[in-house]
Write a protein that holds these residues in place. Structure first.
Motif, short mmCIF file in Angstrom:
data_model
loop_
_atom_site.label_atom_id
_atom_site.label_comp_id
_atom_site.label_asym_id
_atom_site.label_seq_id
_atom_site.Cartn_x
_atom_site.Cartn_y
_atom_site.Cartn_z
N THR A 173 -3.83 -6.38 -1.68
CA THR A 173 -3.06 -5.49 -2.55
C THR A 173 -3.83 -5.18 -3.82
O THR A 173 -3.85 -4.02 -4.28
CB THR A 173 -1.70 -6.12 -2.89
OG1 THR A 173 -0.98 -6.38 -1.68
CG2 THR A 173 -0.88 -5.20 -3.78
N GLU A 174 -4.46 -6.19 -4.40
CA GLU A 174 -5.26 -5.95 -5.60
C GLU A 174 -6.38 -4.96 -5.30
O GLU A 174 -6.68 -4.07 -6.11
CB GLU A 174 -5.83 -7.27 -6.14
CG GLU A 174 -4.78 -8.19 -6.76
CD GLU A 174 -5.38 -9.39 -7.47
OE1 GLU A 174 -6.57 -9.31 -7.86
OE2 GLU A 174 -4.68 -10.40 -7.65
N ALA A 175 -6.99 -5.09 -4.13
CA ALA A 175 -8.05 -4.16 -3.73
C ALA A 175 -7.49 -2.75 -3.53
O ALA A 175 -8.13 -1.76 -3.90
CB ALA A 175 -8.70 -4.65 -2.44
N ALA A 176 -6.28 -2.66 -2.98
CA ALA A 176 -5.66 -1.35 -2.77
C ALA A 176 -5.35 -0.67 -4.10
O ALA A 176 -5.51 0.55 -4.24
CB ALA A 176 -4.37 -1.52 -1.95
N LEU A 177 -4.93 -1.45 -5.08
CA LEU A 177 -4.68 -0.89 -6.41
C LEU A 177 -5.96 -0.32 -7.01
O LEU A 177 -5.97 0.78 -7.57
CB LEU A 177 -4.10 -1.97 -7.33
CG LEU A 177 -2.63 -2.32 -7.14
CD1 LEU A 177 -2.32 -3.65 -7.82
CD2 LEU A 177 -1.74 -1.21 -7.69
N LYS A 196 0.83 -1.21 0.00
CA LYS A 196 0.00 0.00 0.00
C LYS A 196 0.86 1.25 0.00
O LYS A 196 0.50 2.27 -0.63
CB LYS A 196 -0.93 -0.01 1.22
CG LYS A 196 -2.08 -1.01 1.10
CD LYS A 196 -2.92 -1.05 2.37
CE LYS A 196 -4.00 -2.13 2.29
NZ LYS A 196 -4.76 -2.23 3.56
N ALA A 197 2.00 1.20 0.69
CA ALA A 197 2.91 2.35 0.70
C ALA A 197 3.46 2.63 -0.69
O ALA A 197 3.56 3.79 -1.11
CB ALA A 197 4.04 2.10 1.70
N VAL A 198 3.80 1.56 -1.41
CA VAL A 198 4.31 1.73 -2.77
C VAL A 198 3.21 2.27 -3.69
O VAL A 198 3.46 3.16 -4.52
CB VAL A 198 4.85 0.40 -3.32
CG1 VAL A 198 5.35 0.58 -4.76
CG2 VAL A 198 5.98 -0.13 -2.44
N ILE A 199 2.01 1.75 -3.55
CA ILE A 199 0.90 2.19 -4.39
C ILE A 199 0.61 3.67 -4.17
O ILE A 199 0.40 4.43 -5.12
CB ILE A 199 -0.35 1.32 -4.11
CG1 ILE A 199 -0.11 -0.12 -4.58
CG2 ILE A 199 -1.59 1.91 -4.78
CD1 ILE A 199 -1.12 -1.11 -4.03
N ALA A 200 0.61 4.09 -2.90
CA ALA A 200 0.36 5.51 -2.60
C ALA A 200 1.45 6.39 -3.22
O ALA A 200 1.16 7.45 -3.78
CB ALA A 200 0.31 5.71 -1.09
N ALA A 201 2.69 5.93 -3.13
CA ALA A 201 3.79 6.70 -3.70
C ALA A 201 3.70 6.75 -5.21
O ALA A 201 4.00 7.78 -5.84
CB ALA A 201 5.12 6.10 -3.26
N ALA A 202 3.29 5.63 -5.81
CA ALA A 202 3.15 5.58 -7.27
C ALA A 202 2.06 6.54 -7.75
O ALA A 202 2.22 7.23 -8.76
CB ALA A 202 2.83 4.16 -7.72
N LYS A 203 0.97 6.60 -7.00
CA LYS A 203 -0.10 7.53 -7.37
C LYS A 203 0.38 8.97 -7.26
O LYS A 203 0.15 9.79 -8.16
CB LYS A 203 -1.32 7.30 -6.47
CG LYS A 203 -2.49 8.21 -6.82
CD LYS A 203 -3.71 7.90 -5.98
CE LYS A 203 -4.89 8.77 -6.39
NZ LYS A 203 -6.12 8.47 -5.61
N ALA A 204 1.06 9.27 -6.17
CA ALA A 204 1.54 10.63 -5.96
C ALA A 204 2.57 11.04 -7.01
O ALA A 204 2.64 12.21 -7.41
CB ALA A 204 2.15 10.76 -4.56
N ALA A 205 3.35 10.06 -7.48
CA ALA A 205 4.39 10.35 -8.47
C ALA A 205 3.86 10.39 -9.89
O ALA A 205 4.59 10.72 -10.83
CB ALA A 205 5.51 9.31 -8.36
#
Length: 285
Positions: free
Chosen positions: A121-125, A85-94
């Motif tokens: 993770t799939e749900a978080a994406l 989830k931390a990576v996904i949030a960073a990817a969205k922000a970037a």
């Protein structure tokens, strides 16, 4: 730029290798916890960036300018969902244009305990609203490396998979599939790939192949799940990991690791690696 997390891991290195067959090294970023371990990649011209799943402050800078990201699932079972989830949030922000995630075969219906964090993770994406593609990887044939290498000496392989058929493929097969998706000219957003080997085997068949190639008698001894877990603990595995592996085997007996869709070989443009070749490679050491 295409970035790969966990790039110094067993799968990550193979993905980088596959990407470099078609992409300029400077357009490939290896995101790693330890940049020292990626010195060989840096020497090839690959962009090496520090990125730690447990240190969110490292993720934003690591993803700067990244168009496509391969999020390789963390090896830390029990911590993975939050790390991802931390990576996904960073990817969205970037503003990353596409996130590809290495999930597990039929994650949405799999009875395996390992599937839970992949589902999260799939749900978080989906909830993050980032464009993403899901690579639901089946079993790696190399998961059996320890058992295969020890089997000729002990005369047996053990597990709880019963007569379940396991459609495993090599790490290299899955790595090439990930690379193919990352460089594809087709829009991959929204796609879900169920990836598995072309030819399935039972554990008894795997033991027979080890016996054939080693020239020594090897049988498969099927154990109840609890007994297999205790055997794994006796081999030195932590209790939690032993429980997960035993659960995976027991669910394989019910068909959780079988798939005959051949999406993996379609993606890589060749048959998946035969189990006989993996066995030969492992026995050669």
């Amino acid at each position: 730029m295409i970035a790969v997390t966990g790039a110094t891991g067993q799968l990550g290195r193979l993905v980088i290798e596959a990407l470099l067959r078609t992409e300029a090294p400077g357009s490939v970023a290896a995101l790693v916890r330890s940049t020292d371990k990626a010195a060989d990649l840096s020497a090839l011209g690959v962009v090496v960036r520090s990125a730690d799943y447990d240190k969110p402050e490292t993720l934003g800078p690591a993803l700067e300018g990244v168009d496509r990201l391969l999020l390789i699932s963390s090896s830390e079972v029990g911590k993975r969902a939050e790390q991802h989830k931390a990576v996904i949030a960073a990817a969205k922000a970037a503003g990353v244009g596409l996130v590809a995630y290495t999930s597990i075969l039929r994650a949405d219906t799999s009875p395996m305990a390992l599937a839970e964090e992949h589902n999260q993770t799939e749900a978080a994406l989906a909830s993050a609203g980032v464009r993403h593609v899901v690579l639901r990887n089946g079993w790696y044939t190399e998961n059996y490396a320890g058992g295969i290498s020890a089997a000729p000496e002990h005369g047996a392989m053990i597990g709880s998979a019963g007569e379940g058929r396991i459609a495993a493929a090599s790490r290299r097969d899955y790595a090439e599939a990930a690379a193919a998706v990352l460089v594809s000219a087709e829009d991959q957003a929204g796609k879900v790939y169920e990836l598995a080997g072309d030819d399935a085997f039972t554990m008894a068949e795997l033991a027979a192949e080890v016996a054939r190639q080693s020239g020594k008698p090897v049988v498969y001894n099927d154990l109840p799940e609890a007994a297999y877990k205790e055997a794994l603990v006796g081999m030195g595995l932590p209790d939690g990991l032993a429980a997960i592996l035993a659960d995976s085997d027991a669910k394989a007996a019910e068909g959780a690791l079988f798939d005959d869709g051949r999406a993996l070989s379609a993606l890589i443009g060749r048959p998946t690696t035969p189990v006989a070749k993996i066995v030969a490679d492992i026995l050669r050491g």
